[in-house]
Design a protein around this motif. Structure first.
Motif, mmCIF file in Angstrom:
data_model
loop_
_atom_site.group_PDB
_atom_site.id
_atom_site.type_symbol
_atom_site.label_atom_id
_atom_site.label_comp_id
_atom_site.label_asym_id
_atom_site.label_seq_id
_atom_site.Cartn_x
_atom_site.Cartn_y
_atom_site.Cartn_z
ATOM 1 N N SER A 1 -0.054 -3.890 0.980
ATOM 2 C CA SER A 1 0.334 -3.787 -0.435
ATOM 3 C C SER A 1 1.842 -3.894 -0.589
ATOM 4 O O SER A 1 2.339 -4.538 -1.515
ATOM 5 C CB SER A 1 -0.162 -2.457 -1.019
ATOM 6 O OG SER A 1 -1.572 -2.382 -0.992
ATOM 7 N N LEU A 2 2.573 -3.289 0.344
ATOM 8 C CA LEU A 2 4.028 -3.349 0.308
ATOM 9 C C LEU A 2 4.509 -4.794 0.496
ATOM 10 O O LEU A 2 5.411 -5.269 -0.212
ATOM 11 C CB LEU A 2 4.605 -2.450 1.395
ATOM 12 C CG LEU A 2 6.076 -2.027 1.258
ATOM 13 C CD1 LEU A 2 6.286 -1.235 -0.024
ATOM 14 C CD2 LEU A 2 6.494 -1.201 2.462
ATOM 15 N N PHE B 1 -1.669 0.153 2.840
ATOM 16 C CA PHE B 1 -0.346 0.432 2.264
ATOM 17 C C PHE B 1 0.664 -0.620 2.701
ATOM 18 O O PHE B 1 1.456 -1.119 1.882
ATOM 19 C CB PHE B 1 0.129 1.823 2.687
ATOM 20 C CG PHE B 1 1.540 2.128 2.269
ATOM 21 C CD1 PHE B 1 1.830 2.486 0.958
ATOM 22 C CD2 PHE B 1 2.590 2.035 3.180
ATOM 23 C CE1 PHE B 1 3.136 2.751 0.569
ATOM 24 C CE2 PHE B 1 3.887 2.297 2.802
ATOM 25 C CZ PHE B 1 4.161 2.660 1.486
ATOM 26 N N VAL C 1 -3.599 3.057 6.352
ATOM 27 C CA VAL C 1 -2.183 2.729 6.489
ATOM 28 C C VAL C 1 -1.950 1.226 6.359
ATOM 29 O O VAL C 1 -0.973 0.781 5.755
ATOM 30 C CB VAL C 1 -1.639 3.234 7.846
ATOM 31 C CG1 VAL C 1 -0.192 2.805 8.043
ATOM 32 C CG2 VAL C 1 -1.755 4.759 7.933
ATOM 33 N N TRP D 1 -7.347 1.734 -3.196
ATOM 34 C CA TRP D 1 -7.866 3.024 -2.749
ATOM 35 C C TRP D 1 -8.935 3.588 -3.682
ATOM 36 O O TRP D 1 -9.920 4.169 -3.243
ATOM 37 C CB TRP D 1 -6.719 4.030 -2.608
ATOM 38 C CG TRP D 1 -5.937 3.833 -1.345
ATOM 39 C CD1 TRP D 1 -6.412 3.339 -0.162
ATOM 40 C CD2 TRP D 1 -4.550 4.116 -1.124
ATOM 41 N NE1 TRP D 1 -5.407 3.299 0.780
ATOM 42 C CE2 TRP D 1 -4.248 3.775 0.231
ATOM 43 C CE3 TRP D 1 -3.531 4.624 -1.913
ATOM 44 C CZ2 TRP D 1 -2.987 3.921 0.780
ATOM 45 C CZ3 TRP D 1 -2.262 4.773 -1.360
ATOM 46 C CH2 TRP D 1 -1.996 4.425 -0.031
ATOM 47 N N LEU E 1 2.782 -3.224 -6.643
ATOM 48 C CA LEU E 1 2.487 -2.242 -5.600
ATOM 49 C C LEU E 1 1.566 -1.151 -6.144
ATOM 50 O O LEU E 1 0.603 -0.738 -5.480
ATOM 51 C CB LEU E 1 3.786 -1.631 -5.070
ATOM 52 C CG LEU E 1 3.637 -0.534 -4.001
ATOM 53 C CD1 LEU E 1 2.961 -1.096 -2.747
ATOM 54 C CD2 LEU E 1 4.995 0.062 -3.648
ATOM 55 N N LEU F 1 -2.234 -0.501 -4.692
ATOM 56 C CA LEU F 1 -2.588 0.782 -4.085
ATOM 57 C C LEU F 1 -3.688 1.492 -4.870
ATOM 58 O O LEU F 1 -4.650 2.002 -4.288
ATOM 59 C CB LEU F 1 -1.345 1.675 -3.995
ATOM 60 C CG LEU F 1 -0.273 1.231 -2.995
ATOM 61 C CD1 LEU F 1 0.911 2.185 -3.032
ATOM 62 C CD2 LEU F 1 -0.841 1.143 -1.578
#
Length: 210
Positions: free
Chosen positions: A148-149, A145, A142, A61, A53, A57
């Motif tokens: 990625s989760l 995220f 969002v 990003w 994770l 992230l």
């Protein structure tokens, strides 16, 4: 042109391919299962998932440029050392077959987190997702995220699936000597993985810079 759904399916297919094939993390999961510590391996698997994770992230990003070539060499060297440490830990593990005697915990949440963070193959496997596949599918903000989760959960499930396989195999092995021998084989494979990573990601990378 391929649709957005096609790119999303490609991300999942790639992630499954790189995460669930045999590697140092999955080999450790298999070994833990064979040693009858499947219930204790949850922390290790969660550590692996958290590490992925973080990579997804940060690289998603900040981009691949955030990690320089020099830092990759240092990271790889630390990863080799940590894999060797875990190989030593596996080789020295005490074997306890009696149901009333608790077996010592071989791997922890910290082991899963540190090993995956210091595993250069984890970073290399993450780069195509974050730098190519995410942008191609329009995944950002969002949604980045959330993706990625989800991929981190898949990453945690990879060693978990090997733990299950190891547990099923371990139930058929009732001789401490056989399990000890398997531990030594796994330790040897981890040493081989460490040497391979050291040659490919440390030695060759360092000599290419000079």
């Amino acid at each position: 042109f391929p649709s957005r759904g096609f790119f999303m399916l490609a991300i999942i297919a790639y992630a499954l391919g790189v995460m669930y094939t045999p590697g140092p993390v999955n080999l450790l999961g298999l070994n833990v299962g064979i040693n009858g510590q499947g219930k204790q391996a949850l922390g290790f698997c969660l550590g692996v998932g958290l590490a992925m994770l973080i990579y997804l992230l940060v690289l998603g990003w900040a981009g691949a440029a955030w990690i320089s070539q020099g830092s990759r060499v240092v990271l790889s060297a630390l990863g080799c050392a940590y894999i060797l440490y875990l190989a030593f830990k596996v080789a020295r593990a005490n074997i306890t077959l009696e149901t009333h005697a608790p077996a010592p915990r071989m791997l922890s949440f910290r082991d899963g987190l540190m090993m995956q963070l210091l595993n250069p193959k984890a970073m290399v496997a993450t780069l195509p997702i974050t730098t190519l596949q995410f942008p191609a599918a329009g995944i950002q903000g969002v949604s980045l995220f959330l993706w990625s989760l989800g991929l981190a959960a898949l990453a945690a499930g990879a060693p978990g699936s090997y733990v299950v396989m190891g547990s099923l195999l371990g139930q058929r092995v009732k001789h401490a000597g056989l399990i000890k021998g398997f531990n030594w084989i796994m330790a040897g494979l981890l040493v081989a993985v460490s040497l391979s990573i050291g040659y490919e990601h440390v030695w060759l990378a360092a000599t290419a810079q000079s």
